[in-house]
Design an enzyme around this catalytic site. Structure first.
Site, mmCIF file in Angstrom:
data_model
loop_
_atom_site.group_PDB
_atom_site.id
_atom_site.type_symbol
_atom_site.label_atom_id
_atom_site.label_comp_id
_atom_site.label_asym_id
_atom_site.label_seq_id
_atom_site.Cartn_x
_atom_site.Cartn_y
_atom_site.Cartn_z
ATOM 1 N N SER A 117 0.762 -1.719 -0.342
ATOM 2 C CA SER A 117 -0.310 0.391 0.006
ATOM 3 C C SER A 117 0.718 1.059 -0.239
ATOM 4 O O SER A 117 0.339 2.396 -0.046
ATOM 5 C CB SER A 117 -0.911 -0.160 1.041
ATOM 6 N N ASN A 140 -1.650 -2.378 13.143
ATOM 7 C CA ASN A 140 -3.163 -2.915 13.354
ATOM 8 C C ASN A 140 -3.420 -1.100 14.005
ATOM 9 O O ASN A 140 -4.591 -0.442 13.366
ATOM 10 C CB ASN A 140 -3.927 -3.951 13.512
ATOM 11 N N HIS A 193 -41.119 22.226 -10.315
ATOM 12 C CA HIS A 193 -40.524 21.319 -11.272
ATOM 13 C C HIS A 193 -40.746 22.118 -12.831
ATOM 14 O O HIS A 193 -41.319 21.775 -13.356
ATOM 15 C CB HIS A 193 -42.487 21.324 -11.897
ATOM 16 N N SER A 218 -15.695 26.921 -27.292
ATOM 17 C CA SER A 218 -15.548 25.512 -27.863
ATOM 18 C C SER A 218 -14.969 25.858 -29.063
ATOM 19 O O SER A 218 -14.060 27.028 -29.588
ATOM 20 C CB SER A 218 -16.888 25.182 -28.356
ATOM 21 N N LYS A 275 -19.221 30.146 -28.300
ATOM 22 C CA LYS A 275 -20.443 29.460 -26.868
ATOM 23 C C LYS A 275 -19.004 29.910 -25.788
ATOM 24 O O LYS A 275 -17.646 29.955 -25.346
ATOM 25 C CB LYS A 275 -19.826 27.985 -26.637
ATOM 26 N N ASN A 287 -19.109 27.878 -22.179
ATOM 27 C CA ASN A 287 -19.466 26.980 -21.458
ATOM 28 C C ASN A 287 -18.734 26.852 -19.661
ATOM 29 O O ASN A 287 -17.608 26.864 -19.570
ATOM 30 C CB ASN A 287 -18.636 25.620 -21.908
ATOM 31 N N GLU A 347 -20.428 22.417 -14.469
ATOM 32 C CA GLU A 347 -20.414 21.088 -14.874
ATOM 33 C C GLU A 347 -19.579 20.029 -13.754
ATOM 34 O O GLU A 347 -20.165 18.891 -13.474
ATOM 35 C CB GLU A 347 -20.743 20.942 -16.129
ATOM 36 N N TYR A 365 -9.179 -7.227 12.487
ATOM 37 C CA TYR A 365 -8.381 -6.481 11.474
ATOM 38 C C TYR A 365 -8.615 -7.517 10.066
ATOM 39 O O TYR A 365 -7.973 -8.616 10.629
ATOM 40 C CB TYR A 365 -6.774 -5.828 11.470
ATOM 41 N N GLN A 372 -6.955 -2.106 4.179
ATOM 42 C CA GLN A 372 -6.440 -1.265 3.514
ATOM 43 C C GLN A 372 -6.732 -0.940 1.603
ATOM 44 O O GLN A 372 -6.303 0.899 1.837
ATOM 45 C CB GLN A 372 -5.198 -2.106 3.097
ATOM 46 N N LYS A 432 -8.063 3.549 2.458
ATOM 47 C CA LYS A 432 -7.469 5.139 2.093
ATOM 48 C C LYS A 432 -7.683 5.944 0.946
ATOM 49 O O LYS A 432 -7.314 7.386 0.780
ATOM 50 C CB LYS A 432 -6.055 4.798 2.457
#
Length: 353
Positions: A29, A116, A162, A283, A289, A291, A296, A323, A328, A331
């Site tokens: 790890s 541990n 709505h 774009s 454009k 954006n 987003e 354990y 592991q 993380k």
């Protein structure tokens, strides 16, 4: 050729063959938990001081260990010490380097502890700091919303139900709805931090140690308000990470909605806001454009954090006590969710402001 005998690892006593390279590559790890090195150094220094205070090691050994650990921290920060795959994890990398620097006395640091309880302590310290940083980022976004509400809050716009025009509202009223959502997020994070603030160090592999240690001294040294009472639970518990990821998922539920509002408002069809060129993109084919990429992406990154939470819950759901190496896997989900949340909050505050 079969792997050769390997006895240099902390756990290698009963083994007659070295770990196969492909097995090591799969189980190590160190590629991601190296991020915990400041916490691991801090935990190890506190542990060495406690061992000396309890008469388990000498004051001279304590001083050599602490000096060695501080030197290793500087080596990692500067890039002069690079852990190896054979170290497996950051804990063994630091202990290996400590023995290289100060000799056999460095191995005494492992007395009365296991990886541990060590990793559980490191992770709790990381989570406490992460919560503080995310809380500050949320506060900055709230402050930005307040600034815009004070500056432009009297602007009248349609309120929607709505996604159909319903009643006229003030811009400030709309923005402060998000302020209140974020305030609840901060309350959830504060609750999570309180439950995280429990010391597992001293619980050993799962059933403590026979050595006469002082866990209250460790708690004071490391800034924990309480010590874990049940060693099996302390070793196997990752509730605090799951709770943080759940809180962050709810943060993203809120900021994704804000991002969606901004995306709609910036369209020609709505036309409520004009985005700053510095926080927009264009774009390559359609030059007219502008954006709303930041909004987003904040909305899209919610899926990453939701996925991090689901991944961790899936890891935890069927584990027998105490354990297991499955833990592991906590993380990378933790690090990704924390990083994604901080970056998204900062980007959104810059866009809104």
């Amino acid at each position: 050729m079969p792997p050769q005998r390997e006895t240099s690892r902390t756990w290698g006593g009963r083994f007659t063959r070295a770990t196969a390279p492909d097995a090591l590559a799969f189980t190590a790890s160190i590629g991601f938990d190296i991020r915990l090195y400041p916490y691991d150094i801090r935990v190890s220094i506190a542990h060495a001081r406690m061992l000396a205070a309890c008469g388990i090691i000498s004051a001279r050994d304590r001083d050599r260990i602490v000096a060695g650990l501080r030197a290793i921290e500087k080596e990692i920060e500067s890039g002069r010490f690079r852990p190896q795959l054979a170290d497996e994890d950051i804990h063994m990398a630091i202990e290996r380097r400590l023995v290289e620097k100060i000799g056999a006395v460095g191995a005494k640091l492992h007395a009365a502890r296991s990886r541990n309880d060590q990793v559980a302590t490191d992770a709790r310290l990381f989570v406490k700091d992460a919560i503080d940083a995310i809380d500050a980022a949320i506060a900055r976004l709230q402050s930005t919303l307040l600034d815009v509400a004070e500056r432009d809050g009297e602007a009248v716009l349609p309120g929607y139900t709505h996604l159909q025009r319903a009643q006229p509202i003030l811009l400030g009223h709309h923005l402060l709805a998000y302020y209140d959502m974020l305030e609840r997020d901060r309350e959830r994070l504060a609750d999570c931090r309180r439950r995280t603030d429990v010391l597992p160090l001293g619980c050993g592999a799962l059933a403590g140690t026979t050595l006469p240690i002082d866990r209250r001294m460790l708690a004071k040294e490391l800034g924990f308000k309480r010590i874990a009472e049940n060693s099996i639970d302390a070793i196997s518990d990752r509730d605090f990470i799951a709770e943080l990821l759940a809180a962050l998922a709810i943060v993203f539920t809120h900021i994704s909605r804000l991002a969606s509002d901004i995306t709609l408002w910036a369209t020609s069809e709505f036309g409520f806001v004009v985005l700053d060129d510095a926080y927009s993109t264009g774009s390559s084919m359609m030059p007219q454009k502008k954006n709303p990429d930041i909004a987003e992406l904040v909305r899209g990154k919610s899926g990453r954090v939701f996925g991090d939470l689901l991944a961790l819950l899936t890891v935890l759901k069927g584990l027998p006590l105490a354990y297991n190496s499955d833990l592991q896997e906590d993380k990378e989900a933790l690090f990704d969710a924390v990083d994604t949340t901080k970056a998204s909050l900062e980007a959104l505050a810059a866009l809104v402001g």
